[in-house]
Motif scaffolding. Structure first.
Motif, PDB file in Angstrom:
ATOM      1  N   SER A  14     -98.106   3.671 -60.064  1.00 30.32           N
ATOM      2  CA  SER A  14     -97.749   4.363 -58.816  1.00 30.32           C
ATOM      3  C   SER A  14     -98.009   5.851 -58.932  1.00 30.32           C
ATOM      4  CB  SER A  14     -96.283   4.122 -58.468  1.00 30.32           C
ATOM      5  OG  SER A  14     -96.047   2.768 -58.238  1.00 30.32           O
TER       6      SER A  14
ATOM      7  N   THR B   1    -100.195   7.341 -60.966  1.00 31.35           N
ATOM      8  CA  THR B   1    -101.651   7.588 -60.956  1.00 31.35           C
ATOM      9  C   THR B   1    -102.221   7.379 -59.553  1.00 31.35           C
ATOM     10  OG1 THR B   1    -102.075   5.304 -61.633  1.00 31.35           O
ATOM     11  CG2 THR B   1    -101.991   6.959 -63.377  1.00 31.35           C
ATOM     12  N   MET B   2    -101.723   6.367 -58.833  1.00 32.86           N
ATOM     13  CA  MET B   2    -102.215   6.134 -57.462  1.00 32.86           C
ATOM     14  C   MET B   2    -101.851   7.297 -56.548  1.00 32.86           C
ATOM     15  SD  MET B   2    -101.578   2.042 -56.995  1.00 32.86           S
ATOM     16  CE  MET B   2    -101.912   2.061 -55.272  1.00 32.86           C
ATOM     17  N   ARG B   3    -100.628   7.842 -56.703  1.00 33.95           N
ATOM     18  CA  ARG B   3    -100.250   8.999 -55.899  1.00 33.95           C
ATOM     19  C   ARG B   3    -101.160  10.182 -56.194  1.00 33.95           C
ATOM     20  NH1 ARG B   3     -94.884   6.921 -56.212  1.00 33.95           N
ATOM     21  NH2 ARG B   3     -94.512   7.840 -58.257  1.00 33.95           N
ATOM     22  N   GLU B   4    -101.498  10.346 -57.471  1.00 32.25           N
ATOM     23  CA  GLU B   4    -102.383  11.448 -57.852  1.00 32.25           C
ATOM     24  C   GLU B   4    -103.785  11.230 -57.257  1.00 32.25           C
ATOM     25  OE1 GLU B   4    -103.406  14.994 -59.261  1.00 32.25           O
ATOM     26  OE2 GLU B   4    -101.390  14.161 -59.400  1.00 32.25           O
ATOM     27  N   VAL B   5    -104.293   9.984 -57.354  1.00 34.29           N
ATOM     28  CA  VAL B   5    -105.617   9.670 -56.778  1.00 34.29           C
ATOM     29  C   VAL B   5    -105.583   9.864 -55.273  1.00 34.29           C
ATOM     30  CG1 VAL B   5    -107.222   7.779 -56.339  1.00 34.29           C
ATOM     31  CG2 VAL B   5    -106.332   8.125 -58.627  1.00 34.29           C
ATOM     32  N   GLU B   6    -104.512   9.391 -54.623  1.00 33.77           N
ATOM     33  CA  GLU B   6    -104.390   9.547 -53.176  1.00 33.77           C
ATOM     34  C   GLU B   6    -104.358  11.014 -52.778  1.00 33.77           C
ATOM     35  OE1 GLU B   6    -101.378   8.182 -49.588  1.00 33.77           O
ATOM     36  OE2 GLU B   6    -101.149   7.329 -51.594  1.00 33.77           O
ATOM     37  N   LYS B   7    -103.664  11.821 -53.580  1.00 37.56           N
ATOM     38  CA  LYS B   7    -103.608  13.258 -53.305  1.00 37.56           C
ATOM     39  C   LYS B   7    -105.006  13.873 -53.410  1.00 37.56           C
ATOM     40  CE  LYS B   7    -101.169  17.404 -54.900  1.00 37.56           C
ATOM     41  NZ  LYS B   7    -100.248  17.932 -55.911  1.00 37.56           N
ATOM     42  N   GLN B   8    -105.744  13.483 -54.459  1.00 34.75           N
ATOM     43  CA  GLN B   8    -107.111  13.995 -54.623  1.00 34.75           C
ATOM     44  C   GLN B   8    -108.008  13.528 -53.465  1.00 34.75           C
ATOM     45  OE1 GLN B   8    -108.339  12.647 -58.467  1.00 34.75           O
ATOM     46  NE2 GLN B   8    -107.013  14.088 -59.581  1.00 34.75           N
ATOM     47  N   GLN B   9    -107.841  12.275 -53.069  1.00 33.28           N
ATOM     48  CA  GLN B   9    -108.646  11.757 -51.953  1.00 33.28           C
ATOM     49  C   GLN B   9    -108.332  12.498 -50.659  1.00 33.28           C
ATOM     50  OE1 GLN B   9    -107.755   7.578 -51.981  1.00 33.28           O
ATOM     51  NE2 GLN B   9    -109.400   7.101 -53.433  1.00 33.28           N
ATOM     52  N   ARG B  10    -107.052  12.758 -50.414  1.00 32.44           N
ATOM     53  CA  ARG B  10    -106.690  13.509 -49.207  1.00 32.44           C
ATOM     54  C   ARG B  10    -107.317  14.894 -49.221  1.00 32.44           C
ATOM     55  NH1 ARG B  10    -100.584  11.734 -48.926  1.00 32.44           N
ATOM     56  NH2 ARG B  10    -100.806   9.903 -47.624  1.00 32.44           N
TER      57      ARG B  10
END
Length: 195
Positions: free
Chosen positions: A57, A59-68
């Motif tokens: 979760s 790492t996914m939040r970090e990836v989602e933040k980068q994607q945003r």
């Protein structure tokens, strides 16, 4: 008499800890066994799964933040590009004349085409009337008279044929009447039998 098992003694628990009722003793033993098993075998499957879910979760939040951030950056770049390369910006840079001047040119072109079309129509109409005035008639008077005479002659011929046909039919009817009158009757030629 209560006895303490050897593994419990090795774990550092003395006999004084196991005082009380039998139920309490069982509970203490059970908790000691759980603690010992946990220490020796490591965390349970559920705990490991929960920790893995937490790590995933994060790492996914970090990836989602980068994607945003990437999406926002791409959106800003797109908006900047749209403003810099839009047809309106190109229109302003091209210094195209205002709309009323374009409309005036368009109107002038249209008037010219309309005048040309009107001249062509007038010319074509005059040519048509000239052709009508100078054309050869479809039927000449002599041809019409000869056709009428021919039709009258055909009508007289047809009346004569019908009269001859009627006369012939009347003669045939008279012959039939005469032959019927002179013919012997059926009852005269044969005897009638009554049964």
């Amino acid at each position: 008499r209560q006895t303490v098992s050897e593994p419990l003694l090795r774990a550092g628990h003395g006999a004084t800890q196991f005082s009380g009722t039998r139920y309490e003793l069982k509970e203490q033993i059970r908790s000691l066994v759980k603690d010992t098993v946990r220490e020796r075998s490591g965390p349970s499957f559920e705990q490991r799964l929960q920790w893995a879910v937490q790590r995933k979760s994060e790492t996914m939040r970090e990836v989602e933040k980068q994607q945003r951030l990437r999406i926002q950056e791409a959106r800003m770049n797109g908006e900047n590009k749209a403003h810099s390369e839009s047809p309106i910006a190109a229109f302003v840079r091209a210094k195209i004349p205002p709309n009323h001047q374009k409309q005036a040119l368009f109107l002038e072109e249209r008037r010219r085409k309309m005048a040309e079309t009107a001249r062509k129509y007038t010319k074509d109409k005059e040519a048509m009337w000239e052709r009508l005035r100078t054309r050869e008639p479809l039927f000449r008077v002599a041809d019409v008279k000869s056709a009428q005479e021919k039709l009258q002659e055909q009508a007289k011929q047809r009346q004569k044929e019908l009269a001859d046909d009627e006369r012939r039919r009347r003669e045939q009817l008279r012959e039939i009447q005469q032959s019927v009158l002179h013919r012997p009757l059926l009852m005269d030629s044969q005897a009638i039998r009554w049964t």
